[in-house]
Design a protein around this motif. Structure first.
Motif, PDB file in Angstrom:
ATOM      1  N   LEU A   1       0.694  -1.072  -0.041  1.00  0.00           N
ATOM      2  CA  LEU A   1       0.191  -0.058  -0.008  1.00  0.00           C
ATOM      3  C   LEU A   1       1.080   1.384   0.193  1.00  0.00           C
ATOM      4  N   GLY A   2       1.939   0.994   0.754  1.00  0.00           N
ATOM      5  CA  GLY A   2       2.794   2.133   0.572  1.00  0.00           C
ATOM      6  C   GLY A   2       3.038   2.542  -0.244  1.00  0.00           C
ATOM      7  N   TYR A   3       3.888   1.719  -1.208  1.00  0.00           N
ATOM      8  CA  TYR A   3       4.650   1.731  -2.215  1.00  0.00           C
ATOM      9  C   TYR A   3       3.586   2.231  -3.339  1.00  0.00           C
ATOM     10  N   ASP A   4       2.603   2.030  -3.320  1.00  0.00           N
ATOM     11  CA  ASP A   4       2.023   1.759  -4.228  1.00  0.00           C
ATOM     12  C   ASP A   4       1.053   3.275  -3.894  1.00  0.00           C
ATOM     13  N   ARG A   5       1.043   3.951  -3.209  1.00  0.00           N
ATOM     14  CA  ARG A   5       0.539   5.384  -2.994  1.00  0.00           C
ATOM     15  C   ARG A   5       1.663   6.336  -3.323  1.00  0.00           C
ATOM     16  N   LEU A   6       3.305   5.681  -2.586  1.00  0.00           N
ATOM     17  CA  LEU A   6       4.357   7.004  -2.954  1.00  0.00           C
ATOM     18  C   LEU A   6       4.029   6.545  -4.664  1.00  0.00           C
ATOM     19  N   VAL A   7       4.611   5.618  -5.414  1.00  0.00           N
ATOM     20  CA  VAL A   7       4.309   5.916  -6.528  1.00  0.00           C
ATOM     21  C   VAL A   7       3.454   6.358  -7.276  1.00  0.00           C
ATOM     22  N   HIS A   8       2.094   6.369  -6.604  1.00  0.00           N
ATOM     23  CA  HIS A   8       0.910   7.360  -7.826  1.00  0.00           C
ATOM     24  C   HIS A   8       1.518   9.168  -7.449  1.00  0.00           C
ATOM     25  N   LEU A   9       1.810   9.264  -6.252  1.00  0.00           N
ATOM     26  CA  LEU A   9       1.886  10.939  -6.190  1.00  0.00           C
ATOM     27  C   LEU A   9       2.825  11.144  -6.708  1.00  0.00           C
ATOM     28  N   CYS A  10       3.859  10.524  -6.650  1.00  0.00           N
ATOM     29  CA  CYS A  10       5.301  10.933  -7.244  1.00  0.00           C
ATOM     30  C   CYS A  10       5.260  10.984  -8.721  1.00  0.00           C
ATOM     31  N   ARG A  11       4.330  10.064  -9.888  1.00  0.00           N
ATOM     32  CA  ARG A  11       3.895  10.529 -10.801  1.00  0.00           C
ATOM     33  C   ARG A  11       2.811  11.984 -11.301  1.00  0.00           C
ATOM     34  N   LYS A  12       2.011  11.518 -10.310  1.00  0.00           N
ATOM     35  CA  LYS A  12       1.606  12.835 -10.678  1.00  0.00           C
ATOM     36  C   LYS A  12       2.409  14.052 -10.631  1.00  0.00           C
TER      37      LYS A  12
ATOM     38  N   TYR B   1       6.223  11.107   5.323  1.00  0.00           N
ATOM     39  CA  TYR B   1       4.554  10.056   5.708  1.00  0.00           C
ATOM     40  C   TYR B   1       4.570   8.872   5.146  1.00  0.00           C
ATOM     41  N   LEU B   2       5.089   9.075   4.038  1.00  0.00           N
ATOM     42  CA  LEU B   2       5.561   7.173   2.823  1.00  0.00           C
ATOM     43  C   LEU B   2       6.685   7.118   2.782  1.00  0.00           C
ATOM     44  N   TYR B   3       7.577   8.242   2.004  1.00  0.00           N
ATOM     45  CA  TYR B   3       8.938   7.514   1.725  1.00  0.00           C
ATOM     46  C   TYR B   3       9.552   6.987   2.720  1.00  0.00           C
TER      47      TYR B   3
ATOM     48  N   GLY C   1      14.774   0.206  -4.651  1.00  0.00           N
ATOM     49  CA  GLY C   1      14.740   1.262  -4.901  1.00  0.00           C
ATOM     50  C   GLY C   1      14.396   2.652  -5.855  1.00  0.00           C
ATOM     51  N   THR C   2      12.899   1.765  -6.961  1.00  0.00           N
ATOM     52  CA  THR C   2      12.208   2.248  -7.744  1.00  0.00           C
ATOM     53  C   THR C   2      11.373   3.377  -6.889  1.00  0.00           C
ATOM     54  N   ALA C   3      10.813   2.929  -5.709  1.00  0.00           N
ATOM     55  CA  ALA C   3       9.997   4.370  -5.224  1.00  0.00           C
ATOM     56  C   ALA C   3      10.922   5.651  -4.739  1.00  0.00           C
TER      57      ALA C   3
ATOM     58  N   ASN D   1      13.255  10.759  -5.174  1.00  0.00           N
ATOM     59  CA  ASN D   1      14.263  12.042  -6.122  1.00  0.00           C
ATOM     60  C   ASN D   1      13.890  12.617  -6.719  1.00  0.00           C
ATOM     61  N   GLU D   2      13.190  12.116  -8.030  1.00  0.00           N
ATOM     62  CA  GLU D   2      13.172  12.890  -8.817  1.00  0.00           C
ATOM     63  C   GLU D   2      11.621  13.759  -8.411  1.00  0.00           C
ATOM     64  N   VAL D   3      11.607  13.862  -8.038  1.00  0.00           N
ATOM     65  CA  VAL D   3      10.639  15.005  -7.256  1.00  0.00           C
ATOM     66  C   VAL D   3      11.133  16.133  -6.125  1.00  0.00           C
ATOM     67  N   LYS D   4      11.949  15.729  -5.892  1.00  0.00           N
ATOM     68  CA  LYS D   4      13.018  15.943  -5.173  1.00  0.00           C
ATOM     69  C   LYS D   4      13.357  16.938  -6.238  1.00  0.00           C
TER      70      LYS D   4
END
Length: 102
Positions: free
Chosen positions: A41-52, A70-72, A82-84, A89-92
């Protein structure tokens, strides 16, 4: 038989029983399943927000703080992959906007 010998006999009998180990194994398996579910669930939410944020091209300072706090960070501490990290890092590296600029 002295009380200490009785106590030792009982403890050995409990630890030697297959029923005891079956209960322990079931407990460990349920914790493992819970851990995997939380990581998923953490992975899914983290990836979703990062992509957004990446698709949008910027992130607000508040979004970045929340994402990290709260997530990373908890995801990484639980052993996330490492995907997350790559996406985070790209978001940062995105442009940072204040809430007012949004």
């Amino acid at each position: 038989m002295p009380p200490i010998e009785i106590a030792v006999t009982i403890v050995v009998a409990i630890f030697g029983s297959t029923g005891f180990w079956a209960v322990v194994q079931r407990y460990l398996d349920s914790k493992s399943a819970s851990r995997r579910m939380i990581l998923g669930l953490g992975y899914d939410r983290l990836v979703h927000l990062c992509r957004k944020y990446i698709e949008r091209g910027y992130v607000t300072l508040e979004e970045l703080e929340d994402l990290e706090k709260y997530l990373y960070t908890p995801y990484r501490e639980m052993g996330g992959n490492g995907t997350a990290e790559m996406l985070f890092n790209e978001v940062k590296s995105l442009k940072k906007h204040s809430r007012e600029e949004e």
